[in-house]
Design a protein around this motif. Structure first.
Motif: not given
Length: 131
Positions: A1-5, A21-28, A72-77
């Motif tokens: 799952q991926v969460q997007l805020v 901005s969109c903060a992504a978390s989970g199985y990005t 996109r900042d891959s370091a911070t997803n």
């Protein structure tokens, strides 16, 4: 799952700028596309700008070319949308979306900007541009 805020929406006057901005978390790491979409009242959701995360290619809808920039900042997803020279017709709810690799590989630009290509969505952030 991926969460997007999403965050960063607000009210501006025509000609102004906003940065979403969109903060992504989970199985990005399972995603190969991320993008921004928008939906105005009474209209269908439409693609604004997307990035192919496996290669870095970006695609824009004609109506934002030269005004909006996706990054996109891959370091911070974190996914960003820099919006300049905003117009009243840019008023909409803006959504962040992601597509997982299991949903398919490389897409054409038209496919990449298509709403139905994405399987993860954020809750949206409102952008209002006054004249």
């Amino acid at each position: 799952q991926v969460q997007l805020v999403e965050s960063g929406g607000g009210s501006v006057q025509a000609g102004g700028s906003l940065r979403l901005s969109c903060a992504a978390s989970g199985y990005t790491y399972n995603n190969n596309y991320m993008g921004w979409f928008r939906q105005a009242p009474g209209k269908e959701r439409e693609g604004v700008a997307v990035v192919y995360t496996d290669g870095g290619s970006t695609y824009y809808a004609d109506f934002v070319k030269g005004r909006f920039t996706i990054s996109r900042d891959s370091a911070t997803n974190t996914l960003y949308l820099q919006m300049n020279s905003l117009k009243p017709e840019d008023t909409a709810m803006y959504y962040c979306a992601a597509k997982s690799r299991r949903e398919g590989g490389r897409m054409t630009p038209i496919q990449a900007l298509g709403v139905y290509s994405y399987n993860y969505w954020g809750q949206g952030t409102q952008v209002t541009v006054s004249s």
